[in-house]
Design a protein around this motif. Structure first.
Motif, PDB file in Angstrom:
ATOM      1  N   ARG B  11      59.141  46.722  44.688  1.00 19.26           N
ATOM      2  CA  ARG B  11      58.956  45.675  45.693  1.00 19.26           C
ATOM      3  C   ARG B  11      59.522  44.344  45.188  1.00 19.26           C
ATOM      4  O   ARG B  11      60.135  43.590  45.936  1.00 19.26           O
ATOM      5  CB  ARG B  11      57.477  45.531  46.051  1.00 19.26           C
ATOM      6  N   LYS B  12      59.331  44.087  43.896  1.00 21.74           N
ATOM      7  CA  LYS B  12      59.881  42.850  43.322  1.00 21.74           C
ATOM      8  C   LYS B  12      61.418  42.920  43.279  1.00 21.74           C
ATOM      9  O   LYS B  12      62.100  41.926  43.519  1.00 21.74           O
ATOM     10  CB  LYS B  12      59.327  42.634  41.904  1.00 21.74           C
ATOM     11  N   ALA B  13      61.922  44.099  42.939  1.00 25.84           N
ATOM     12  CA  ALA B  13      63.387  44.263  42.902  1.00 25.84           C
ATOM     13  C   ALA B  13      63.983  44.038  44.291  1.00 25.84           C
ATOM     14  O   ALA B  13      65.086  43.510  44.426  1.00 25.84           O
ATOM     15  CB  ALA B  13      63.753  45.645  42.382  1.00 25.84           C
ATOM     16  N   ALA B  14      63.218  44.438  45.330  1.00 31.44           N
ATOM     17  CA  ALA B  14      63.679  44.235  46.709  1.00 31.44           C
ATOM     18  C   ALA B  14      63.822  42.744  47.016  1.00 31.44           C
ATOM     19  O   ALA B  14      64.669  42.347  47.815  1.00 31.44           O
ATOM     20  CB  ALA B  14      62.705  44.881  47.685  1.00 31.44           C
ATOM     21  N   ALA B  15      62.982  41.925  46.341  1.00 29.57           N
ATOM     22  CA  ALA B  15      63.059  40.470  46.516  1.00 29.57           C
ATOM     23  C   ALA B  15      64.041  39.856  45.517  1.00 29.57           C
ATOM     24  O   ALA B  15      63.968  38.662  45.216  1.00 29.57           O
ATOM     25  CB  ALA B  15      61.672  39.861  46.351  1.00 29.57           C
ATOM     26  N   ARG B  16      64.932  40.722  44.999  1.00 33.29           N
ATOM     27  CA  ARG B  16      65.985  40.308  44.056  1.00 33.29           C
ATOM     28  C   ARG B  16      65.425  39.737  42.743  1.00 33.29           C
ATOM     29  O   ARG B  16      65.984  38.774  42.200  1.00 33.29           O
ATOM     30  CB  ARG B  16      66.961  39.318  44.713  1.00 33.29           C
ATOM     31  N   ASP B  17      64.330  40.326  42.277  1.00 37.51           N
ATOM     32  CA  ASP B  17      63.779  39.974  40.966  1.00 37.51           C
ATOM     33  C   ASP B  17      64.504  40.845  39.937  1.00 37.51           C
ATOM     34  O   ASP B  17      64.241  42.042  39.820  1.00 37.51           O
ATOM     35  CB  ASP B  17      62.272  40.263  40.962  1.00 37.51           C
ATOM     36  N   ARG B  18      65.431  40.228  39.237  1.00 35.73           N
ATOM     37  CA  ARG B  18      66.290  40.984  38.324  1.00 35.73           C
ATOM     38  C   ARG B  18      65.489  41.573  37.152  1.00 35.73           C
ATOM     39  O   ARG B  18      65.787  42.664  36.668  1.00 35.73           O
ATOM     40  CB  ARG B  18      67.405  40.065  37.822  1.00 35.73           C
ATOM     41  N   GLY B  19      64.466  40.823  36.719  1.00 33.64           N
ATOM     42  CA  GLY B  19      63.627  41.312  35.621  1.00 33.64           C
ATOM     43  C   GLY B  19      62.928  42.613  35.996  1.00 33.64           C
ATOM     44  O   GLY B  19      62.841  43.545  35.188  1.00 33.64           O
ATOM     45  N   ALA B  20      62.431  42.675  37.227  1.00 36.40           N
ATOM     46  CA  ALA B  20      61.746  43.884  37.697  1.00 36.40           C
ATOM     47  C   ALA B  20      62.725  45.054  37.745  1.00 36.40           C
ATOM     48  O   ALA B  20      62.393  46.178  37.348  1.00 36.40           O
ATOM     49  CB  ALA B  20      61.150  43.638  39.076  1.00 36.40           C
ATOM     50  N   PHE B  21      63.935  44.770  38.223  1.00 38.06           N
ATOM     51  CA  PHE B  21      64.958  45.828  38.278  1.00 38.06           C
ATOM     52  C   PHE B  21      65.283  46.333  36.869  1.00 38.06           C
ATOM     53  O   PHE B  21      65.377  47.542  36.640  1.00 38.06           O
ATOM     54  CB  PHE B  21      66.213  45.284  38.967  1.00 38.06           C
ATOM     55  N   ASP B  22      65.435  45.394  35.922  1.00 36.74           N
ATOM     56  CA  ASP B  22      65.731  45.779  34.533  1.00 36.74           C
ATOM     57  C   ASP B  22      64.644  46.711  33.986  1.00 36.74           C
ATOM     58  O   ASP B  22      64.936  47.687  33.303  1.00 36.74           O
ATOM     59  CB  ASP B  22      65.818  44.538  33.635  1.00 36.74           C
ATOM     60  N   GLN B  23      63.387  46.379  34.305  1.00 29.41           N
ATOM     61  CA  GLN B  23      62.284  47.219  33.822  1.00 29.41           C
ATOM     62  C   GLN B  23      62.352  48.629  34.408  1.00 29.41           C
ATOM     63  O   GLN B  23      62.110  49.604  33.716  1.00 29.41           O
ATOM     64  CB  GLN B  23      60.947  46.585  34.204  1.00 29.41           C
ATOM     65  N   LEU B  24      62.697  48.680  35.689  1.00 28.55           N
ATOM     66  CA  LEU B  24      62.817  50.003  36.325  1.00 28.55           C
ATOM     67  C   LEU B  24      63.930  50.821  35.667  1.00 28.55           C
ATOM     68  O   LEU B  24      63.775  52.023  35.434  1.00 28.55           O
ATOM     69  CB  LEU B  24      63.114  49.846  37.827  1.00 28.55           C
ATOM     70  N   VAL B  25      65.038  50.140  35.383  1.00 23.40           N
ATOM     71  CA  VAL B  25      66.159  50.838  34.737  1.00 23.40           C
ATOM     72  C   VAL B  25      65.714  51.374  33.372  1.00 23.40           C
ATOM     73  O   VAL B  25      65.929  52.543  33.056  1.00 23.40           O
ATOM     74  CB  VAL B  25      67.388  49.910  34.589  1.00 23.40           C
ATOM     75  N   GLU B  26      65.094  50.511  32.596  1.00 26.16           N
ATOM     76  CA  GLU B  26      64.674  50.932  31.248  1.00 26.16           C
ATOM     77  C   GLU B  26      63.688  52.091  31.304  1.00 26.16           C
ATOM     78  O   GLU B  26      63.725  52.991  30.480  1.00 26.16           O
ATOM     79  CB  GLU B  26      64.073  49.743  30.492  1.00 26.16           C
ATOM     80  N   ARG B  27      62.825  52.063  32.282  1.00 27.88           N
ATOM     81  CA  ARG B  27      61.823  53.112  32.413  1.00 27.88           C
ATOM     82  C   ARG B  27      62.436  54.454  32.800  1.00 27.88           C
ATOM     83  O   ARG B  27      61.982  55.498  32.365  1.00 27.88           O
ATOM     84  CB  ARG B  27      60.824  52.727  33.505  1.00 27.88           C
ATOM     85  N   HIS B  28      63.451  54.417  33.654  1.00 28.53           N
ATOM     86  CA  HIS B  28      63.926  55.673  34.257  1.00 28.53           C
ATOM     87  C   HIS B  28      65.309  56.114  33.793  1.00 28.53           C
ATOM     88  O   HIS B  28      65.774  57.169  34.205  1.00 28.53           O
ATOM     89  CB  HIS B  28      63.918  55.544  35.785  1.00 28.53           C
ATOM     90  N   GLN B  29      65.970  55.307  32.959  1.00 29.55           N
ATOM     91  CA  GLN B  29      67.358  55.615  32.592  1.00 29.55           C
ATOM     92  C   GLN B  29      67.504  56.991  31.910  1.00 29.55           C
ATOM     93  O   GLN B  29      68.406  57.757  32.266  1.00 29.55           O
ATOM     94  CB  GLN B  29      67.934  54.514  31.695  1.00 29.55           C
ATOM     95  N   ALA B  30      66.620  57.291  30.984  1.00 31.05           N
ATOM     96  CA  ALA B  30      66.766  58.547  30.232  1.00 31.05           C
ATOM     97  C   ALA B  30      66.569  59.750  31.141  1.00 31.05           C
ATOM     98  O   ALA B  30      67.367  60.696  31.129  1.00 31.05           O
ATOM     99  CB  ALA B  30      65.764  58.589  29.085  1.00 31.05           C
ATOM    100  N   ARG B  31      65.524  59.695  31.939  1.00 30.07           N
ATOM    101  CA  ARG B  31      65.245  60.845  32.801  1.00 30.07           C
ATOM    102  C   ARG B  31      66.295  60.977  33.893  1.00 30.07           C
ATOM    103  O   ARG B  31      66.679  62.081  34.259  1.00 30.07           O
ATOM    104  CB  ARG B  31      63.843  60.721  33.385  1.00 30.07           C
TER     105      ARG B  31
END
Lengths: 171, 192
Positions: B11-31
């Protein structure tokens, strides 16, 4: 249960089934050694698969993310350029100009001398036929009072003045 | 500060929160990479397509309505991109059956995981990973995806059905057949 609930074994082990299904599978497993063995081996394989996946080679994540952010930035720039890039704007104007010129050319060609349509010919023939009919009856038309009146009106300026006419009548 | 859930980060990434997007990437990149790797069968394509999935996530985060789990929604994006990619590249793979991006010497190498267990064990592990990789490649695309989502991501049959756009029963069949086939192939490999 008459058939082996093979496809329900993994969902059963993962507690995904509703109560009815769970009871049915549990009852079956109590009496079926083959399914018990199958369920155990599938669960073991699934767990082993997850472990092996963890060991699979992976990229260096810093460069992975750097590349991802570069792609994202490039995509953003492309999206912006799509709307305001001057080169693109001139290209669009030129294309629109060519389209308008082509339209004018087509309209000009179409509005030139052309073969009349069938309907138009039919109407013209009918009108011509009516004219011929009128001419055929010209002697009759010629003696109509209306036409005589027109003839008088047309030569009104050639008549003598009214006073001269009265004198002429007295004498 | 408590860790935000995937759904909140999205939801934060949808509001263009880049930090939130970065966290999502880090969490899911390997899988995401591993799933793409299992579906596509090589590292280079997996790298490319998993990154595209994160780009798609960033661009369409506002469409996540929270009715499903974030992981189901994201995996659907990823799996669809993998299937599209396979479809697009199918014709030239058929034309060039020997070409494999993994064999390209120019392709940047992918490092093994950092927790090195020692040379002998490492060789054994690499061999078993390679065997599993080969076995996975012989499954159908849907079986491979279903097995990976079940084993690696822990998705339920219902969630896998949502990702694959099929019924729950069909998803269960894919999981069962995929695992049974894998078991058979790995057993045959051991007896050789």
């Amino acid at each position: 249960m008459s058939t082996h609930p093979q496809t329900a074994l993994i969902p059963y082990l993962r507690d995904e089934l509703n109560e009815d299904e769970r009871t049915r599978v549990a009852d079956h497993l109590r009496g079926c050694a083959e399914c018990r063995e199958s369920a155990e081996s599938l669960a073991a394989l699934s767990a082993e698969l997850a472990r092996q996946m963890e060991r699979m080679p992976v990229p260096e994540w810093m460069s992975y993310r750097a590349q991802l952010y570069r792609k994202l930035a490039a995509r953003g720039q492309t999206a912006e350029r799509r709307w305001w890039h001057p080169g693109l704007a001139w290209g669009s104007i030129a294309t629109a100009g060519v389209a308008v010129a082509a339209l004018i050319l087509v309209l000009t060609i179409r509005s030139g001398p052309s073969t009349p349509s069938v309907d138009q010919l039919a109407v013209e023939n009918e009108m011509a036929g009516a004219d011929i009919g009128l001419l055929r009856n010209y002697p009759v038309v010629e003696h109509l009072e209306l036409l005589e009146d027109y003839d008088v009106i047309e030569h009104l300026d050639e008549l003598p003045p009214v006073a001269k006419q009265d004198d002429a009548l007295r004498s | 500060m408590p860790e935000l859930s995937d759904e909140e980060l999205c939801r934060k990434a949808a509001a263009r929160d880049r930090g939130a997007f970065d966290q999502l990437v880090e969490r899911h990149q390997a899988r995401a990479f591993r799933l793409a790797r299992a579906v596509l069968g090589n590292d280079a394509d997996a790298l490319d397509v998993s990154q595209d999935a994160f780009i798609r996530l960033y661009e369409s985060a506002h469409q996540f309505d929270g009715r499903s789990r974030f992981s189901t929604w994201f995996h659907r994006i990823l799996v669809n991109l993998c299937i599209d990619y396979q479809r697009r590249t199918k014709w030239w793979r058929r034309m060039l059956p020997l070409a494999s991006p993994d064999e390209d010497p120019q392709e940047p190498g992918i490092d093994p995981p950092s927790d090195k267990p020692g040379p002998d064990l490492e060789v054994m592990q690499r061999e078993s990973v390679a065997k599993l990789d080969e076995a996975l490649k012989r499954l159908s695309s849907n079986q491979r995806i279903a097995v990976m989502l079940q084993a690696q991501e822990g998705l339920s049959s219902r969630e896998i059905a949502a990702v694959l756009n099929c019924s729950e029963n069909t998803a269960r069949v894919h999981i069962f057949r995929g695992l049974t086939q894998l078991k058979k192939m790995l057993r045959e490999d051991q007896t050789r």
